[in-house]
Design a protein around this motif. Structure first.
Motif, mmCIF file in Angstrom:
data_model
loop_
_atom_site.group_PDB
_atom_site.id
_atom_site.type_symbol
_atom_site.label_atom_id
_atom_site.label_comp_id
_atom_site.label_asym_id
_atom_site.label_seq_id
_atom_site.Cartn_x
_atom_site.Cartn_y
_atom_site.Cartn_z
ATOM 1 N N PHE A 1 45.998 -66.702 32.954
ATOM 2 C CA PHE A 1 47.146 -66.683 32.061
ATOM 3 C C PHE A 1 47.381 -65.282 31.512
ATOM 4 C CE2 PHE A 1 50.130 -68.047 28.983
ATOM 5 C CZ PHE A 1 49.790 -67.478 27.772
ATOM 6 N N PHE B 1 42.331 -72.638 34.401
ATOM 7 C CA PHE B 1 42.108 -73.221 35.716
ATOM 8 C C PHE B 1 40.646 -73.129 36.131
ATOM 9 C CE2 PHE B 1 46.326 -74.096 37.370
ATOM 10 C CZ PHE B 1 47.141 -73.338 36.560
ATOM 11 N N GLY B 2 40.243 -74.069 36.961
ATOM 12 C CA GLY B 2 38.977 -73.958 37.657
ATOM 13 C C GLY B 2 39.138 -73.000 38.820
ATOM 14 N N GLY B 3 38.045 -72.751 39.511
ATOM 15 C CA GLY B 3 38.067 -71.777 40.594
ATOM 16 C C GLY B 3 38.750 -72.251 41.860
ATOM 17 N N PHE C 1 52.712 -65.665 39.156
ATOM 18 C CA PHE C 1 53.435 -66.914 39.016
ATOM 19 C C PHE C 1 54.108 -66.995 37.659
ATOM 20 C CE2 PHE C 1 52.360 -69.040 42.783
ATOM 21 C CZ PHE C 1 51.018 -68.848 43.071
ATOM 22 N N LEU D 1 47.232 -72.855 30.350
ATOM 23 C CA LEU D 1 46.331 -73.630 31.185
ATOM 24 C C LEU D 1 45.145 -72.751 31.567
ATOM 25 C CD1 LEU D 1 48.798 -75.340 33.683
ATOM 26 C CD2 LEU D 1 47.388 -76.506 31.994
ATOM 27 N N TYR E 1 55.786 -69.343 31.148
ATOM 28 C CA TYR E 1 54.420 -68.822 31.205
ATOM 29 C C TYR E 1 54.301 -67.891 32.400
ATOM 30 C CZ TYR E 1 53.716 -73.220 28.633
ATOM 31 O OH TYR E 1 53.815 -74.265 27.752
ATOM 32 N N LEU F 1 51.975 -73.394 42.823
ATOM 33 C CA LEU F 1 51.179 -74.568 42.507
ATOM 34 C C LEU F 1 52.107 -75.756 42.251
ATOM 35 C CD1 LEU F 1 49.616 -71.927 41.129
ATOM 36 C CD2 LEU F 1 48.008 -73.717 40.565
ATOM 37 N N PHE G 1 55.497 -74.659 38.384
ATOM 38 C CA PHE G 1 55.311 -73.286 38.832
ATOM 39 C C PHE G 1 56.371 -72.877 39.859
ATOM 40 C CE2 PHE G 1 51.211 -71.762 37.208
ATOM 41 C CZ PHE G 1 50.785 -72.907 36.557
ATOM 42 N N GLN H 1 47.391 -64.268 39.870
ATOM 43 C CA GLN H 1 46.368 -64.806 40.752
ATOM 44 C C GLN H 1 45.953 -63.738 41.752
ATOM 45 O OE1 GLN H 1 47.488 -68.071 43.378
ATOM 46 N NE2 GLN H 1 45.415 -68.923 43.320
ATOM 47 N N LEU I 1 49.311 -62.172 43.208
ATOM 48 C CA LEU I 1 50.436 -63.102 43.215
ATOM 49 C C LEU I 1 50.735 -63.424 41.752
ATOM 50 C CD1 LEU I 1 52.220 -64.669 45.195
ATOM 51 C CD2 LEU I 1 50.477 -66.450 45.237
ATOM 52 N N TYR J 1 51.394 -66.085 34.955
ATOM 53 C CA TYR J 1 50.014 -66.108 35.419
ATOM 54 C C TYR J 1 49.848 -65.077 36.535
ATOM 55 C CZ TYR J 1 49.388 -70.656 33.101
ATOM 56 O OH TYR J 1 49.308 -71.675 32.184
ATOM 57 N N ASP K 1 41.409 -67.857 40.891
ATOM 58 C CA ASP K 1 42.254 -68.848 40.252
ATOM 59 C C ASP K 1 43.274 -68.134 39.372
ATOM 60 O OD1 ASP K 1 40.951 -69.207 37.170
ATOM 61 O OD2 ASP K 1 39.604 -68.437 38.733
ATOM 62 N N PRO K 2 44.384 -68.767 39.075
ATOM 63 C CA PRO K 2 45.407 -68.136 38.233
ATOM 64 C C PRO K 2 44.870 -67.857 36.827
ATOM 65 C CG PRO K 2 46.289 -70.052 39.378
ATOM 66 C CD PRO K 2 44.798 -70.098 39.559
ATOM 67 N N PHE L 1 43.463 -77.162 42.389
ATOM 68 C CA PHE L 1 43.012 -76.591 41.124
ATOM 69 C C PHE L 1 43.045 -77.649 40.033
ATOM 70 C CE2 PHE L 1 42.569 -72.123 41.953
ATOM 71 C CZ PHE L 1 43.467 -71.833 42.955
#
Lengths: 114, 116
Positions: free
Chosen positions: A45, B106-108, A90, B104, A33, B44, A105, A37, A88, A35, A42-43, B90
């Motif tokens: 997708f 994610f929340g903030g 990921f 996924l 995956y 993470l 990750f 950021q 960033l 992501y 927040d990351p 998170f």
């Protein structure tokens, strides 16, 4: 234990240049995956691959493309870079694409576009 | 569409005190829920997950989380906070339906500050 490897860790590019980010999943993990950021975000997708096939697509710009190779590593290709692409990035891997498997990750690639 | 809310940008707690980091979710059906921690300039790290079964889930580093279906919450807890727990946390959700995708959401994020 082996973890997800990402290279490079840091990358500085100028606007309109291209960049390639690489991800090497945990051994035996067949799902990757990507992501993004942004600063203080927040990351989000971007895209995922399962057994070398694209499995899901998120908010990935058309300027970006990605693939997964036969050894399960993945590359994210980014063209016509914009200042807003600074973030960033990921990569995460999991054992199978099943929803209940946690994603592990990598440390991320910090891309700075100037 | 699935979503996650972490209502607190920052949580401050004294070392040795219990901590709670809140998370609420919105998803159709029974969710798969995850907590991750992010240290500065790091990726993470997976802490714990809820898939099914016991509503209280135990994870890494002494953390646990309680799934509450009626309140659609999955709060992260630890009985006694350490200064080294200071990081960004998170909450994340996955919709288990086959056509919902594997990503996924994610929340903030909530920044946890543990003071000596």
């Amino acid at each position: 234990a082996a973890g997800v490897i990402q290279s490079p860790r840091h990358l500085i590019k100028e606007k309109r240049e291209t960049a390639t980010l690489k991800c090497y999943p945990i051994p035996r993990h067949d799902t990757v995956y990507w992501y993004q950021q942004g600063p203080g975000q927040d990351p989000q997708f971007l895209i995922s691959f399962y057994e070398k096939m694209q499995s899901d697509k998120g908010s990935i710009p058309d300027r970006f493309s990605a693939q997964q190779f036969s050894d399960y590593h993945s590359e994210l290709n980014m063209s016509s870079l914009e200042l807003g692409d600074s973030a960033l990035y990921f990569c995460a891997s999991s054992l199978s694409g099943r929803a209940w498997y946690e994603q592990y990750f990598g440390p991320g690639t910090r891309l700075t576009v100037t | 569409a699935q979503s996650v809310a972490q209502p607190e940008d920052q949580v401050n707690v004294a070392e040795g005190n219990p901590l709670t980091v809140k998370c609420t979710y919105s998803v159709s059906g029974n969710p798969y829920l995850f907590w991750y921690v992010q240290y500065p300039n790091r990726g993470l790290q997976f802490l714990l997950k809820y898939i099914t079964g016991d509503n209280l889930v135990k994870g890494s580093y002494g953390f646990e989380a309680e799934f509450n279906k009626s309140q659609t919450s999955f709060h992260l807890k630890k009985p006694s906070a350490l200064v080294s727990d200071s990081a960004l946390y998170f909450c994340a959700v996955r919709d288990p339906r086959p056509d919902a995708g594997n990503m996924l959401t994610f929340g903030g994020g909530t920044r946890l500050m543990v003071k000596p």
